[in-house]
Each structure stands twice: as structure tokens, then as C-alpha cells.
Design a protein around this motif. Structure first.
Motif, PDB file in Angstrom:
ATOM      1  N   SER A 116       0.894  -1.156   0.000  1.00 19.40           N
ATOM      2  CA  SER A 116       0.000   0.000   0.000  1.00 19.40           C
ATOM      3  C   SER A 116       0.933   1.206   0.000  1.00 19.40           C
ATOM      4  CB  SER A 116      -0.928  -0.033   1.209  1.00 19.40           C
ATOM      5  OG  SER A 116      -1.834   1.066   1.173  1.00 19.40           O
ATOM      6  N   CYS A 145      -5.677   4.244  -2.376  1.00 19.17           N
ATOM      7  CA  CYS A 145      -5.083   3.374  -1.364  1.00 19.17           C
ATOM      8  C   CYS A 145      -6.147   2.710  -0.501  1.00 19.17           C
ATOM      9  CB  CYS A 145      -4.114   4.169  -0.485  1.00 19.17           C
ATOM     10  SG  CYS A 145      -2.615   4.698  -1.330  1.00 19.17           S
ATOM     11  N   GLU A 149      -6.565  -1.272  -0.181  1.00 17.91           N
ATOM     12  CA  GLU A 149      -6.522  -1.997   1.087  1.00 17.91           C
ATOM     13  C   GLU A 149      -7.824  -2.728   1.369  1.00 17.91           C
ATOM     14  OE1 GLU A 149      -5.131   0.188   4.433  1.00 17.91           O
ATOM     15  OE2 GLU A 149      -3.248   0.791   3.475  1.00 17.91           O
ATOM     16  N   ASP A 153      -8.403  -6.716   2.067  1.00 18.05           N
ATOM     17  CA  ASP A 153      -9.109  -7.239   3.237  1.00 18.05           C
ATOM     18  C   ASP A 153     -10.108  -8.338   2.875  1.00 18.05           C
ATOM     19  OD1 ASP A 153      -7.790  -5.762   5.153  1.00 18.05           O
ATOM     20  OD2 ASP A 153      -9.183  -4.075   5.059  1.00 18.05           O
ATOM     21  N   LYS A 164      -0.915  -5.088   5.319  1.00 14.48           N
ATOM     22  CA  LYS A 164      -0.828  -4.019   4.317  1.00 14.48           C
ATOM     23  C   LYS A 164       0.329  -3.099   4.683  1.00 14.48           C
ATOM     24  CE  LYS A 164      -4.816  -3.885   5.760  1.00 14.48           C
ATOM     25  NZ  LYS A 164      -6.187  -3.557   6.239  1.00 14.48           N
ATOM     26  N   ARG A 166       2.172   0.179   4.122  1.00 11.29           N
ATOM     27  CA  ARG A 166       2.027   1.543   3.596  1.00 11.29           C
ATOM     28  C   ARG A 166       3.410   2.168   3.417  1.00 11.29           C
ATOM     29  NH1 ARG A 166      -3.046   3.409   7.522  1.00 11.29           N
ATOM     30  NH2 ARG A 166      -4.618   2.039   6.524  1.00 11.29           N
ATOM     31  N   ALA A 224      -2.491  -2.991   8.967  1.00 10.37           N
ATOM     32  CA  ALA A 224      -1.716  -1.974   8.253  1.00 10.37           C
ATOM     33  C   ALA A 224      -0.511  -1.508   9.056  1.00 10.37           C
ATOM     34  CB  ALA A 224      -2.607  -0.780   7.933  1.00 10.37           C
TER      35      ALA A 224
END
Length: 303
Positions: A116, A145, A149, A153, A164, A166, A224
């Protein structure tokens, strides 16, 4: 028998570095590719074609882990409606296809890890420090984004641990972001963009691939995580440091924002604005960044 990691985007900048690290750590690697590639003892290549919604099923069925890195470059071309669609679909379509194969074949993997970006916090410049609980922005980067994401999921609904990553701007030797900006700086024409106050969250490629490795080997990693150094680097600070590393001081005036907006259109937002981003969550898992000093990092990448 070595556990297998399936990579999308395995032939790209991050993918090539990650492949080497996975093999060094005893994994075998499968890579989805659009072109014919010869298999090696540690790497198996499988065909895929997003335009035809096709992935060789065996690639997914043979995987113990899946890492999704594929996606059209954010700043490669102007953000036309067609380009925006390509940017989004190149990130979400592979996940949808992988989800279908997993669901239809009652297949599970130990973890699904998706790239991500810190762009989820938006093309905004403020003193706010964004963490993983910060709400996604409502601009193109933020929405892209968030959808990316949310699609990842879906894998989690199959009972598969889903992570994820970032990611900020990735620095590497003659690759990625630096490959684009270093030539002009080497020629002595480096300059600050816009006000220069926009933040530039960054990470060294070696640290990034170690985060991916930890994401599959540490079963406690879930959800995340920001992957960037929390050092408050701005575009001005980066530009001046890069020039210093190359042996001179910036002499050109700042490139006006209006010029970049004319040249790049809406895409200029990606270079004229940037948030501060915190990395404490990944550090609390025990991960330690090896590269946290900007000048040392740039010297490492340019040596």
C-alpha cells in the motif's frame, strides 16, 4: 521442502530485491509475469494477463505465502481518467483474481501481504503526524489506497492473515525514485520543488524488504503498517542533502508550484504535498531500521 512465496510485481524494483532476500532466507519464490521466463532452482515463473483476467491457477495453489507488489507507477504519466483507472485496477484486479482462486479451490495460505502507500493519508502538507489510525484522505491518492486496502481485506475474510505495508518513497542504488531525480542533480541542476515544505516520508530498499520478510515470518503481524523513517524530511531538506552528497550547494531557485501544475496537471499534487508519517507501530513489533539518517542513506545509494 522450502516454503513457497508467490510474488506479483516480482520483476520490479522492490520485487527483485525481495526475491533475493527470500531465497537467502530459505524460501522458494514464484513470480507472476506477462513474458516468458526460464525457471531457476529457486524461482518458478507463472503467466498472468490482467486484461484477460487470467492467472495460472497453479501459482496460487502452490503458494504458502502471497505478496502483492504489482501496480502501475503513480508518477509515470499524467493522471487522465484512463490513467487513474489503470493505476487503481492494476492494484485491485490481481487481488480479486487471487481471491477467486483461493475461494473456489478452498485454498488457504499462511499470510497475504499487500503493498500500500503513505498516499492513503492524502496529498496534504500539515504538521500532523499520521499513524495507522489516521483516516484515509478524500483525494485521488487517499481513495486509491483505501480501495486497494479494502480489496486486500477480502482475503482476510477467508481466514487468512492479511498485512498491508504503507510504503513511503523508496531509496535504492540507481533505482526507483533516485533513478528519476539523481541525473538532474548530478548535472548540477538540482532544485527544490514548490515551497519545499512538503514532507517526504522515505525508506531504504533494504529496510523495506526486511519489513516484508518479517510480515510473513512473524505471525503477530496483522493489518496496516507504515513503512518509512519518521525523520520529518521535507523536499527542501532532501534536495539540499542530495546536492551536498554530490558535492555542491543548490544554486537554482525553487521551481514554482504553478509551473509544475502546468507540466504535470493533477499529478503535481503528489510532488508538491506530503504528510509526516509515524513508524512506531512496525518498530513495536521488534523491527529495527538500519537506515535512519538521510545523508548516510543517500551516500549508500549513490556510492
Amino acid at each position: 521442502m522450502a516454503q513457497n512465496v508467490l510474488l506479483t510485481g516480482g520483476t520490479g524494483f522492490v520485487g527483485k530485491h525481495l526475491t533475493d532476500v527470500l531465497i537467502d532466507n530459505g524460501f522458494s519464490v514464484s513470480v507472476l509475469t506477462r513474458s516468458e521466463q526460464k525457471n531457476t532452482p529457486s524461482i518458478t515463473y507463472y503467466k498472468w494477463d490482467l486484461k484477460r483476467n487470467f492467472i495460472e491457477k497453479e501459482a496460487v495453489l502452490n503458494a504458502d505465502y502471497i505478496i502483492h507488489l504489482a501496480g502501475e507507477g503513480i508518477v509515470e504519466k499524467r493522471w487522465t481518467k484512463r490513467r487513474k483507472k489503470a493505476i487503481l485496477e492494476s492494484r485491485t484486479k490481481p487481488i480479486e483474481l487471487i481471491f477467486s482462486i483461493l475461494e473456489e479451490n478452498n485454498k488457504t495460505v499462511n499470510a497475504f501481504v499487500s503493498a500500500s502507500a503513505v498516499g492513503i493519508y492524502g496529498a496534504i502538507t500539515s504538521h500532523k503526524i499520521c499513524n495507522e489510525e489516521t483516516r484515509p484522505a478524500n483525494d485521488f491518492l487517499g481513495k486509491t489506497c483505501q480501495i486497494w486496502e479494502n480489496t486486500a481485506d477480502k482475503i482476510n475474510t477467508l481466514g487468512i492473515r492479511t498485512v498491508k505495508i504503507r510504503t513511503g518513497i523508496v531509496f535504492g542504488k540507481d533505482e526507483g525514485f533516485l533513478k528519476k531525480v539523481v541525473p538532474s542533480f548530478k548535472s548540477g541542476f538540482g532544485a527544490v520543488l514548490g515551497t519545499g515544505k512538503q514532507y517526504l516520508p522515505w525508506i531504504h530498499i533494504d529496510d523495506l524488504v526486511q519489513i516484508y520478510l518479517k510480515s510473513i515470518t512473524d505471525e503477530n503481524i496483522n493489518g496496516a503498517y507504515n513503512a518509512c523513517v519518521t525523520d520529518n524530511t521535507t523536499n527542501s531538506g532532501f534536495s539540499k542533502t542530495l546536492a551536498t552528497v554530490l558535492g555542491y550547494a543548490i544554486w537554482l531557485p525553487k521551481i514554482p508550484a504553478f509551473f509544475l501544475k502546468i507540466a504535470l496537471g493533477e499529478m503535481s499534487e503528489a510532488v508538491l504535498k506530503g504528510q509526516r508519517v509515524a513508524s512506531q507501530k512496525i518498530q513495536k513489533t521488534g523491527f529495527e531500521f538500519q537506515f535512519t539518517d538521510l545523508e548516510r542513506t543517500l551516500r549508500n545509494c549513490l556510492q
